[in-house]
Design a protein around this motif. Structure first.
Motif, PDB file in Angstrom:
ATOM      1  N   UNK A 148       0.803  -1.232   0.054  1.00  0.00           N
ATOM      2  CA  UNK A 148       0.034  -0.005  -0.019  1.00  0.00           C
ATOM      3  C   UNK A 148       0.911   1.281  -0.069  1.00  0.00           C
ATOM      4  N   UNK A 149       2.057   1.124   0.703  1.00  0.00           N
ATOM      5  CA  UNK A 149       2.938   2.302   0.575  1.00  0.00           C
ATOM      6  C   UNK A 149       3.425   2.369  -0.743  1.00  0.00           C
ATOM      7  N   UNK A 150       3.844   1.609  -1.682  1.00  0.00           N
ATOM      8  CA  UNK A 150       4.130   1.560  -2.945  1.00  0.00           C
ATOM      9  C   UNK A 150       3.076   2.290  -3.813  1.00  0.00           C
ATOM     10  N   UNK A 151       2.019   1.823  -3.673  1.00  0.00           N
ATOM     11  CA  UNK A 151       0.742   2.222  -4.536  1.00  0.00           C
ATOM     12  C   UNK A 151       0.513   3.787  -4.056  1.00  0.00           C
ATOM     13  N   UNK A 183       2.646   5.922  -2.933  1.00  0.00           N
ATOM     14  CA  UNK A 183       3.744   6.734  -3.335  1.00  0.00           C
ATOM     15  C   UNK A 183       3.454   6.995  -4.998  1.00  0.00           C
ATOM     16  N   UNK A 184       3.232   5.876  -5.687  1.00  0.00           N
ATOM     17  CA  UNK A 184       3.256   5.984  -7.058  1.00  0.00           C
ATOM     18  C   UNK A 184       1.896   6.794  -7.409  1.00  0.00           C
ATOM     19  N   UNK A 185       0.735   6.722  -6.898  1.00  0.00           N
ATOM     20  CA  UNK A 185      -0.238   7.583  -6.912  1.00  0.00           C
ATOM     21  C   UNK A 185      -0.025   9.114  -6.846  1.00  0.00           C
ATOM     22  N   UNK A 186       0.913   9.371  -6.090  1.00  0.00           N
ATOM     23  CA  UNK A 186       1.219  10.622  -5.568  1.00  0.00           C
ATOM     24  C   UNK A 186       1.969  11.198  -6.741  1.00  0.00           C
ATOM     25  N   UNK A 187       2.965  10.347  -7.316  1.00  0.00           N
ATOM     26  CA  UNK A 187       3.816  10.723  -8.244  1.00  0.00           C
ATOM     27  C   UNK A 187       3.425  10.697  -9.589  1.00  0.00           C
ATOM     28  N   UNK A 188       2.648   9.705 -10.082  1.00  0.00           N
ATOM     29  CA  UNK A 188       2.181   9.333 -11.413  1.00  0.00           C
ATOM     30  C   UNK A 188       0.671   9.074 -11.338  1.00  0.00           C
ATOM     31  N   UNK A 189      -0.121  10.048 -10.726  1.00  0.00           N
ATOM     32  CA  UNK A 189      -1.848   9.655 -10.648  1.00  0.00           C
ATOM     33  C   UNK A 189      -2.331   9.640 -12.204  1.00  0.00           C
ATOM     34  N   UNK A 190      -3.345   8.779 -12.215  1.00  0.00           N
ATOM     35  CA  UNK A 190      -3.996   8.681 -13.352  1.00  0.00           C
ATOM     36  C   UNK A 190      -4.992   9.795 -13.538  1.00  0.00           C
ATOM     37  N   UNK A 191      -4.775  10.791 -14.524  1.00  0.00           N
ATOM     38  CA  UNK A 191      -5.890  11.610 -14.775  1.00  0.00           C
ATOM     39  C   UNK A 191      -6.767  11.276 -15.712  1.00  0.00           C
ATOM     40  N   UNK A 192      -7.900  10.978 -15.177  1.00  0.00           N
ATOM     41  CA  UNK A 192      -9.112  10.409 -15.980  1.00  0.00           C
ATOM     42  C   UNK A 192     -10.396  11.130 -15.915  1.00  0.00           C
ATOM     43  N   UNK A 193     -11.217  11.157 -16.771  1.00  0.00           N
ATOM     44  CA  UNK A 193     -12.193  11.671 -17.229  1.00  0.00           C
ATOM     45  C   UNK A 193     -13.349  11.974 -15.826  1.00  0.00           C
ATOM     46  N   UNK A 194     -13.579  10.851 -14.956  1.00  0.00           N
ATOM     47  CA  UNK A 194     -13.844  11.069 -13.757  1.00  0.00           C
ATOM     48  C   UNK A 194     -13.388  12.217 -12.937  1.00  0.00           C
ATOM     49  N   UNK A 195     -12.096  12.311 -12.754  1.00  0.00           N
ATOM     50  CA  UNK A 195     -11.437  13.067 -12.068  1.00  0.00           C
ATOM     51  C   UNK A 195     -11.784  14.467 -12.542  1.00  0.00           C
ATOM     52  N   UNK A 196     -11.694  14.647 -13.744  1.00  0.00           N
ATOM     53  CA  UNK A 196     -11.962  16.194 -14.465  1.00  0.00           C
ATOM     54  C   UNK A 196     -13.527  16.493 -14.107  1.00  0.00           C
TER      55      UNK A 196
END
Length: 396
Positions: A43-46, A48-61
Motif C-alpha cells: 500500500x505504501x508503494x501504490x 507513493x506511485x499515485x502521488x507521483x504518477x496519478x491517473x488523470x481520467x475523465x471522472x477526475x475532471x
C-alpha cells in the motif's frame, strides 16, 4: 584432507543456515511481522506511485469541476477553471487523451455547456466534493483529489492490519494482499475517484459490525452514502441480514431509512437526472449532453444494458471469478468446521447478496464498483481461516 575439511565445514554451515531458517519459519511473531510489513509495503508503494504518477481520467475532471462549481457563474468560466487546474498537473499525453482521446471527451472539451450538463451525475457524491473543497486551500484542487485517494488507501491498509491483529490472523495478510490486488485496489487508488474513501469508511463499518459495535458502525454507514450514494445497497443488504439473522434491528433500520432519505435529498438538490436516465447513459448509450435528457423506458434498452454489463464484467474484469472463489473458500471452511462466528457468517451473507444487488441495481461492469463487497468478504474469509505458516504440516 583439506578438501574433506572444507566439505565438512560447508556442510556444517549449510546445516546451520537451514536450522536458522527453520527456526525463523516456526517463529510466529516474526512471520506475523513479515506479513504485516509485506502488506503495508504494497500500500505504501501504490500510495507513493499515485502521488507521483496519478491517473488523470475523465471522472477526475468531472469531480474537480463539481468542486469548482460554487465559485463560477457560467459554463464557460467553469470549463476554463477546471481545465486550467487539470492542465497544471497532467502530463502532456494524459491531457491530450482527456481532451481528444475519444469523441465524447472531445465534445466535452469543445462544448462548455454540455460539459456542465454531465456534472449532476458526479455532484451527488456530496461528501467527497466537500472534502475536495476543504483540502483545496492547503494543497490545490488537483492535489486534494490525489490526496483523497492516497490517504484513504493507507487508512484502509491500517484498518485491515488492525482487524487481522485483533483476530490473531496477521499471517493472513499474505493471502489478503493478492486478493485485494485482484479486486483492483491499485487502479482504484491511482484513478483518483471517491472509491478508496468509500472503501475506508465501509471497511471501518464492517469491522465495527464484526465486533458487534452496531451504533458506531451505523454512523459510518450513514456517512458512506455522502461519499457514494449507491452504498445504500450495502446498507440494504445489512438490513436484510439483520432480519434474517436476528440482529438488533432498530439501528440498521433507522440507518437505512435515514440513508435513503439522504440519497433522495442529495439527488434532488444535485439535479440528478434519475435512475433510468443515468442507467441509459452509463449502460446503453453515452450522451454528449444530459440537458433535458429524459428517455422513455425501453425494455429492449434495459435488457441491452444488463447484457452489456454481464459480458464486459465476464470478459474484461475480475470481480465475478473472485466472487465465486471467495464463496468456494467460505464453503470449504464450512466443511472443515472453521466457518467463524455467527456474526462473521452473517456479514459474509450480507456482502454476498450486496455484490449481486449492486449489479442488479446498476449493471456497471468495472471491478471498483464491487470492491467494498469483495474486500470485506476477503477479509472475513482470512479472519475465519487464520492461515498459519509457522505450523508444521499435520500439527495445525
Amino acid at each position: 584432507m583439506a578438501q574433506s575439511q572444507g566439505t565438512a565445514i560447508g556442510w556444517a554451515m549449510g546445516t546451520g543456515a537451514a536450522e536458522a531458517l527453520g527456526r525463523a519459519a516456526s517463529n510466529r511473531t516474526l512471520l506475523d511481522r513479515i506479513a504485516a510489513v509485506f502488506f503495508l509495503a504494497i500500500f505504501l508503494f501504490v500510495a507513493a506511485y499515485t502521488w507521483v504518477r496519478p491517473d488523470y481520467n475523465w471522472d477526475m475532471v468531472a469531480y474537480i469541476a463539481s468542486a469548482l462549481e460554487n465559485r463560477t457563474e457560467t459554463p464557460e468560466q467553469l470549463h476554463a477553471e477546471t481545465w486550467k487546474a487539470v492542465s497544471e498537473g497532467a502530463r502532456e499525453a494524459q491531457l491530450y487523451n482527456l481532451q481528444y482521446g475519444n469523441p465524447y471527451n472531445r465534445h466535452q472539451w469543445e462544448n462548455p455547456a454540455d460539459f456542465e450538463s454531465q456534472l449532476p451525475m458526479f455532484r451527488v457524491k456530496l461528501g467527497y466534493i466537500e472534502a475536495l473543497r476543504v483540502l483545496e486551500p492547503i494543497t490545490g484542487i488537483t492535489r486534494a483529489a490525489i490526496l483523497l485517494s492516497v490517504l484513504p488507501a493507507l487508512g484502509f491498509a491500517l484498518i485491515c492490519l488492525f482487524w487481522l491483529g485483533r483476530e490473531n490472523a496477521l499471517q493472513g495478510a499474505i493471502i489478503l494482499a493478492p486478493a485485494l490486488i485482484v479486486a483492483d485496489v491499485f487502479h482504484m487508488t491511482t484513478a483518483v475517484t471517491p472509491d478508496m474513501l468509500l472503501a475506508l469508511v465501509s471497511m471501518g463499518a464492517l469491522y465495527l459490525l464484526a465486533r458487534k459495535q452496531d451504533i458506531a458502525a451505523c454512523l459510518l454507514l450513514f456517512l458512506s452514502v455522502f461519499v457514494r450514494p449507491d452504498n445504500i445497497i450495502l446498507i440494504f443488504a445489512l438490513l436484510l441480514t439483520a432480519i434474517a439473522f436476528g440482529w438488533r434491528l432498530l439501528p440498521i433500520a433507522l440507518t437505512f431509512v435515514a440513508s435513503f432519505a439522504a440519497c433522495l435529498l442529495i439527488s434532488k438538490l444535485g439535479g440528478h437526472p434519475g435512475w433510468w436516465a443515468h442507467f441509459y447513459f452509463s449502460c446503453v448509450e453515452i450522451q454528449n449532453s444530459m440537458t433535458n435528457f429524459h428517455p422513455d423506458f425501453s425494455l429492449v434498452a434495459f435488457i441491452k444494458g444488463y447484457a452489456r454489463g454481464a459480458a464486459v464484467a465476464l470478459l474484461d474484469n475480475d470481480w465475478p471469478p473472485l466472487f465465486l472463489a471467495i464463496l468456494a473458500g467460505w464453503a470449504l471452511l464450512w466443511r472443515a468446521g472453521r466457518a467463524g462466528t455467527g456474526r462473521e457468517n452473517a456479514l459474509m451473507f450480507a456482502l454476498a447478496i450486496g455484490t449481486l444487488g449492486k449489479f442488479a441495481s446498476f449493471p456497471l461492469p468495472d471491478d471498483r464498483f464491487y470492491f467494498v463487497f469483495l474486500a470485506g468478504m476477503a477479509m472475513l474469509l482470512v479472519v475465519m481461516w487464520k492461515p498459519r505458516f509457522d505450523i508444521a504440516p499435520g500439527k495445525a
